[in-house]
Design a protein around this motif. Structure first.
Motif: not given
Length: 510
Positions: A209-237
């Motif tokens: 998980p990583a912290v993102l900087h998006t204006g006034d939002w408190q934002s976090l990024a979670f990697p979408l990893t399956a079977r050893g492959r990074r398929l994407g990222v899920m960002c929440l704010g």
């Protein structure tokens, strides 16, 4: 009724005994997606009551998220009014247009469900609610094998329970740069502005998980990893700080979402490979056939994406001369596909080398036997068509195939070829040609056993000459119309989908 809706989910239904259960299932999925499972029971009862009053026409169920309440609308063609207050509704009504009647009712959400609820998150993690939430999320994610749908489901599970908005990034083919696949906000009116903010957002390359900087939002990024492959990222704010429990839930959900995404992509890749293989086993294009009226229908069975064992072909040998084939390999899948490819290419090659119909069939039989343990037996109807002044002359061999039928303009239907040995079983099998003449208006029908053995209970479509009776009703129809009539009869013979591939070939002497 004037406040701006936050989200809208709709589905169409057909009246009948399954309408109410189907509407309740849809409602349960909507409440899960909106993280409103605490009112799911009330919502399902409300949906059942409204759907139970629909008329005999198809209708639509629409759920609208208004922030502090959710509203259901049942839209159907306008008929006689008559509508009372449904149970559990805080407000209700009915509106009419020239062709549409909309019955609606609204129920309150517990608290303000448009905002994230730290109390819910805390209680969920400390009690059984966490497992229930993740179980519901897993069911929703497992309910689709469409890679494009998985990001949308992820975002709608997260919002508004864990975050105010969710952005899911994926790569085009499981590798390469990430792109925004789906963005969801608790307030739909904010989506466009948020998308502009995210356009310049650098995504983290870390595996955690990583912290993102998006204006006034408190934002976090979670990697979408399956079977050893990074398929994407899920960002929440969200506006304020994420509680630790929300991060814990989001990480667990991210792992499940990544597995669902990987499964959907693997399924899509396999389906695409099967479709490409299937296309390679069918004729590359439709031949030009001046002086010949023909039509072919081919349908692989079911939704399993397996390569079918049925095949057909029609190709010219010279001016006014064509060869055709319709066959059925035992089984489906790659093993059947290997024999299908061998058969179709062997037929074309030998025919163009000048071999007669019987010689081609005999050599194909030998080629299949030489495949050894990989061989599958094959039924085949193979013939040569020659245009003559008074119709068509056809030389035929039927190698264990369902009988070919001829329809006369008088309505008489007769079998025109004798069954011979199927292919891939007997090395000593000998084959001989039979001659058939089609006068103007005569029709020749060849089918695979997906037609003749179409089953309804203990009955088969071809019991008591059922196929011949169908064909006798096709006098004066074109080849296309005959083929479509047969296909429709196969579909209507039983309510369940066919479990076998289907091929229909129709020739008509003009």
């Amino acid at each position: 009724m004037t406040d701006t809706p936050r989200a809208v989910l709709a589905a169409s239904f057909t009246p009948g005994q399954t309408a109410v259960p189907a509407a309740k299932r849809f409602t349960r999925e909507v409440m899960t997606a909106w993280a409103a499972m605490s009112i799911s029971g009330d919502a399902e009862r409300l949906a059942a009551e409204l759907v139970g009053e629909v008329s005999g026409e198809p209708f639509e169920v629409v759920w609208i998220h208004h922030g502090e309440s959710v509203q259901i609308e049942v839209r159907e063609k306008a008929e006689a009014p008559g509508y009372g207050p449904p149970a559990d509704a805080i407000s209700w009504g009915v509106t009419f247009t020239a062709s549409l009647r909309t019955r609606w009712a609204r129920i309150e959400l517990p608290g303000n469900a448009s905002d994230t609820s730290d109390e819910w998150v805390t209680e969920a993690v400390q009690g059984p609610g966490w497992l229930g939430f993740l179980a519901d999320a897993s069911d929703l994610l497992a309910g689709t094998l469409d890679p494009d749908m998985v990001p949308a489901i992820i975002a709608q599970i997260v919002v508004p329970r864990l975050a105010t908005w969710c952005a899911v990034y994926t790569s085009a083919h499981g590798s390469g740069p990430l792109r925004l696949a789906y963005l969801w906000h608790a307030d739909e009116t904010q989506i466009d502005a948020l998308r502009d903010q995210l356009d310049a957002l650098p995504l983290p390359a870390d595996d955690g998980p990583a912290v993102l900087h998006t204006g006034d939002w408190q934002s976090l990024a979670f990697p979408l990893t399956a079977r050893g492959r990074r398929l994407g990222v899920m960002c929440l704010g969200r506006r304020d700080r994420f509680p630790d429990e929300a991060m814990q839930l989001a990480e667990d959900l991210g792992r499940r979402a990544a597995l669902a995404m990987d499964n959907a992509r693997l399924y899509a890749q396999q389906a695409a490979a099967n479709r490409a293989l299937q296309r390679s086993l069918l004729p590359p294009d439709e031949p030009t056939t001046p002086g010949l009226d023909f039509h072919v229908i081919y349908e692989p069975a079911g939704e399993t994406n397996e390569v079918g064992g049925d095949f057909y072909d029609l190709f010219p040998l010279g001016d006014g001369v064509w060869r055709f084939a319709i066959g059925d390999v035992c089984g489906t899948g790659p093993e059947a596909a290997a024999v299908t490819g061998l058969a179709r290419h062997t037929l074309r090659l030998l025919a163009r080398e000048g071999y007669g119909v019987a010689s081609v069939v005999a050599r194909l039989n030998q080629a299949i036997l030489e495949e050894g343990e990989r061989a599958r037996f094959l039924t085949l109807l193979h013939g040569e068509i020659t245009r003559v002044a008074d119709g068509l002359d056809i030389s035929l061999v039927s190698a264990g195939h369902p009988e070919a039928l001829r329809l006369r303009p008088s309505g008489v239907v007769e079998s025109v070829v004798s069954p011979q040995s199927l292919l891939g079983v007997f090395p000593e099998a000998a084959f001989y040609e039979e001659s058939v003449h089609l006068d103007p208006g005569d029709v020749l029908l060849g089918v695979t056993d997906g037609v003749t053995e179409r089953r309804s209970g203990t009955r088969l479509l071809d019991d008591d000459g059922g196929l011949a009776k169908l064909l006798s009703e096709c006098v004066d129809l074109s080849a296309r119309a005959v083929a479509e009539r047969i296909r429709r009869a196969v579909q209507e013979f039983a309510p369940e989908p066919s479990a076998d591939d289907l091929a229909i070939l129709v020739l008509r002497a003009p």
